[in-house]
Design an enzyme around this catalytic site. Structure first.
Site, PDB file in Angstrom:
ATOM      1  CG  ASP A  24       4.749   9.520  -0.948  1.00  0.00           C
ATOM      2  OD1 ASP A  24       4.138  11.422  -0.659  1.00  0.00           O
ATOM      3  OD2 ASP A  24       5.143   9.570   0.461  1.00  0.00           O
ATOM      4  N   GLY A  27       6.193  16.175  -3.812  1.00  0.00           N
ATOM      5  CA  GLY A  27       6.438  17.186  -4.093  1.00  0.00           C
ATOM      6  C   GLY A  27       8.252  17.708  -3.628  1.00  0.00           C
ATOM      7  CG  HIS A  41       0.936  18.248  -6.263  1.00  0.00           C
ATOM      8  ND1 HIS A  41       1.423  16.469  -5.722  1.00  0.00           N
ATOM      9  CD2 HIS A  41       0.900  19.232  -5.176  1.00  0.00           C
ATOM     10  CE1 HIS A  41       2.013  16.962  -4.242  1.00  0.00           C
ATOM     11  NE2 HIS A  41       0.753  18.325  -4.012  1.00  0.00           N
ATOM     12  CB  SER A  69      -4.975  11.290   2.844  1.00  0.00           C
ATOM     13  OG  SER A  69      -4.684  12.203   3.326  1.00  0.00           O
ATOM     14  CD  GLU A  71      -5.899  11.177   7.276  1.00  0.00           C
ATOM     15  OE1 GLU A  71      -5.464  10.378   6.547  1.00  0.00           O
ATOM     16  OE2 GLU A  71      -7.499  10.855   8.085  1.00  0.00           O
ATOM     17  CD1 TRP A  73      -9.752  16.981   4.108  1.00  0.00           C
ATOM     18  CD2 TRP A  73      -9.435  19.268   2.369  1.00  0.00           C
ATOM     19  NE1 TRP A  73     -10.410  16.930   3.313  1.00  0.00           N
ATOM     20  CE2 TRP A  73     -10.544  18.124   2.583  1.00  0.00           C
ATOM     21  CE3 TRP A  73      -9.516  20.454   2.115  1.00  0.00           C
ATOM     22  CZ2 TRP A  73     -11.356  18.243   1.176  1.00  0.00           C
ATOM     23  CZ3 TRP A  73     -10.234  20.386   1.170  1.00  0.00           C
ATOM     24  CH2 TRP A  73     -10.986  19.150   0.523  1.00  0.00           C
ATOM     25  CG  LEU A 135      -8.438   0.555 -16.026  1.00  0.00           C
ATOM     26  CD1 LEU A 135      -7.273  -0.593 -14.766  1.00  0.00           C
ATOM     27  CD2 LEU A 135      -6.820   1.534 -17.026  1.00  0.00           C
ATOM     28  NE  ARG A 192       3.639   6.425   0.883  1.00  0.00           N
ATOM     29  CZ  ARG A 192       3.092   6.756   1.988  1.00  0.00           C
ATOM     30  NH1 ARG A 192       1.839   6.388   2.939  1.00  0.00           N
ATOM     31  NH2 ARG A 192       3.196   8.339   1.800  1.00  0.00           N
ATOM     32  CD  GLU A 211       2.778 -10.378  -1.280  1.00  0.00           C
ATOM     33  OE1 GLU A 211       3.712 -10.898  -0.987  1.00  0.00           O
ATOM     34  OE2 GLU A 211       1.988 -12.079  -0.923  1.00  0.00           O
TER      35      GLU A 211
HETATM   36  C1  IPE Z   1      -0.738   9.862   1.010  1.00  0.00           C
HETATM   37  O1  IPE Z   1       0.440  10.799   1.260  1.00  0.00           O
HETATM   38  C2  IPE Z   1      -1.875  10.189   0.881  1.00  0.00           C
HETATM   39  C3  IPE Z   1      -1.699  11.019  -0.988  1.00  0.00           C
HETATM   40  C4  IPE Z   1      -1.171  10.376  -1.799  1.00  0.00           C
HETATM   41  C5  IPE Z   1      -2.560  11.151  -1.675  1.00  0.00           C
HETATM   42  P1  IPE Z   1       0.940  11.392   2.189  1.00  0.00           P
HETATM   43  O2  IPE Z   1       2.178  12.259   2.082  1.00  0.00           O
HETATM   44  O3  IPE Z   1      -0.419  12.846   2.015  1.00  0.00           O
HETATM   45  O4  IPE Z   1       1.149  10.534   2.801  1.00  0.00           O
HETATM   46  P2  IPE Z   1       2.270  11.242   4.870  1.00  0.00           P
HETATM   47  O5  IPE Z   1       1.669  11.629   5.411  1.00  0.00           O
HETATM   48  O6  IPE Z   1       3.170  11.515   4.311  1.00  0.00           O
HETATM   49  O7  IPE Z   1       2.201   9.699   5.597  1.00  0.00           O
HETATM   50  C1  IPE Z   2       1.821  12.742  -3.161  1.00  0.00           C
HETATM   51  O1  IPE Z   2       3.367  13.753  -3.243  1.00  0.00           O
HETATM   52  C2  IPE Z   2       0.410  14.062  -3.878  1.00  0.00           C
HETATM   53  C3  IPE Z   2      -0.757  14.093  -2.389  1.00  0.00           C
HETATM   54  C4  IPE Z   2      -0.719  13.718  -1.484  1.00  0.00           C
HETATM   55  C5  IPE Z   2      -1.433  14.712  -2.790  1.00  0.00           C
HETATM   56  P1  IPE Z   2       3.615  14.074  -1.559  1.00  0.00           P
HETATM   57  O2  IPE Z   2       2.449  15.892  -2.397  1.00  0.00           O
HETATM   58  O3  IPE Z   2       3.123  13.690  -0.318  1.00  0.00           O
HETATM   59  O4  IPE Z   2       4.392  14.231  -1.869  1.00  0.00           O
HETATM   60  P2  IPE Z   2       5.858  14.499  -0.909  1.00  0.00           P
HETATM   61  O5  IPE Z   2       5.929  13.373  -0.015  1.00  0.00           O
HETATM   62  O6  IPE Z   2       5.739  15.741  -0.062  1.00  0.00           O
HETATM   63  O7  IPE Z   2       7.377  14.469  -1.229  1.00  0.00           O
HETATM   64 MG    MG Z   3       3.847  12.876   0.977  1.00  0.00          MG
END
Ligand code: IPE
Ligand code: IPE
Ligand code: MG
Length: 251
Positions: A24, A27, A41, A69, A71, A73, A135, A192, A211
């Site tokens: 995560d 962005g 990305h 995920s 979600e 979409w 792996l 995470r 953990e």
């Molecule tokens: C979780 O990240 C999914 C992935 C890393 C693929 P998100 O950035 O989408 O999670 P939320 O929505 O902030 O919880």
């Molecule tokens: C995780 O990074 C990648 C995906 C969910 C695909 P994010 O795109 O969620 O990045 P933030 O959380 O907006 O910084």
């Molecule tokens: Mg995110």
């Protein structure tokens, strides 16, 4: 079938056998540098390569990465399309190298939602690396932990319709073989990045005794040294699985 942490106490070693990561912060990494989110990305992909490499060196057997995920979409159409393109490109460009290194690639999630070309590439990549054992790299794409439990329940009842008439016979062992990660031990360590401390519908069944390690670093910044820090932290954890500390120090 793999052992369940709630049915018996798994063995634990200093290096996690199975590492699961929510990658995560792509962005925010981009926004911080005045770049479009999509640039984050693309850079995140470099971190994936570093982490795969480092896991190989540490002898991690299973690496599971949350890439998209169920979600996600909900994001702007443009960002979703870019992520899909990146997925296709990566499969096309990287599969030879991964295969040479003995990586077995699997993709878990509801793949029906992807365009046919991507579905084909995924199937090809899985077949191509099916004999590899160094792996086990699993990408969770259009994955959701709740989806996983529901699809497993549906498949279980289709395969064993008699269970519907005797629901009291349903136990962990009846469901476990149908879960997407049935081939792997449960994750020892979850990481995470990006500062949030939540599971976001990742491997909700499998993380029962994992953990949990959170870092504020954004995913595109992650390198082998940061992974080492997480492993060092992991090595200090006392994994009790319900027992007391005193019990652990008994021979
Ligand atoms: C979780 O990240 C999914 C992935 C890393 C693929 P998100 O950035 O989408 O999670 P939320 O929505 O902030 O919880
Ligand atoms: C995780 O990074 C990648 C995906 C969910 C695909 P994010 O795109 O969620 O990045 P933030 O959380 O907006 O910084
Ligand atoms: Mg995110």
């Amino acid at each position: 079938m793999t052992l369940s942490s709630t049915l018996s106490v798994p063995s634990a070693s200093a290096i996690p056998r199975h590492l699961a990561i929510i990658m995560d912060g792509n962005g925010r990494w981009a926004t911080r540098s005045f770049l479009p989110r999509t640039a984050g990305h693309a850079r995140g992909l470099q971190a994936v390569k570093r982490v795969v490499e480092a896991c190989g060196q540490h002898g991690v057997e299973y690496l599971t990465l949350f890439a998209f995920s169920s979600e996600n979409w909900r994001r702007p159409q443009e960002e979703v399309s870019l992520l899909m393109r990146l997925f296709v490109q990566t499969l096309e460009r990287e599969i030879d190298k991964l295969s040479e290194r003995g990586v077995r690639l699997r993709v878990i999630g509801d793949l029906d939602a992807f365009e046919p070309r991507l579905q084909d590439l995924i199937l090809q990549a899985q077949e191509r690396t099916a004999q590899n054992t160094t792996l086990h790299l699993t990408i969770a794409a259009n994955y959701g932990g709740r989806w996983d439990i529901l699809q497993a329940t549906q498949h279980m009842l289709k395969a064993q319709p008699q269970l519907a008439a005797h629901p009291e016979k349903i136990n962990e062992q009846s469901l476990a073989p149908y879960l997407s990660m049935a081939f792997a031990p449960e994750p020892d360590l979850f990481i995470r990045t990006g500062g949030e401390q939540r599971i976001s519908n990742f491997l909700i069944w499998q993380l029962a005794y994992t953990e949990l390690y959170f870092t504020d670093r954004y995913w595109p910044d992650i390198n082998a040294q940061h992974l080492q820090e997480a492993f060092d932290w992991y090595a200090t954890r006392e994994r009790r699985f319900g027992r007391t500390s005193a019990q652990l120090s008994q021979p």
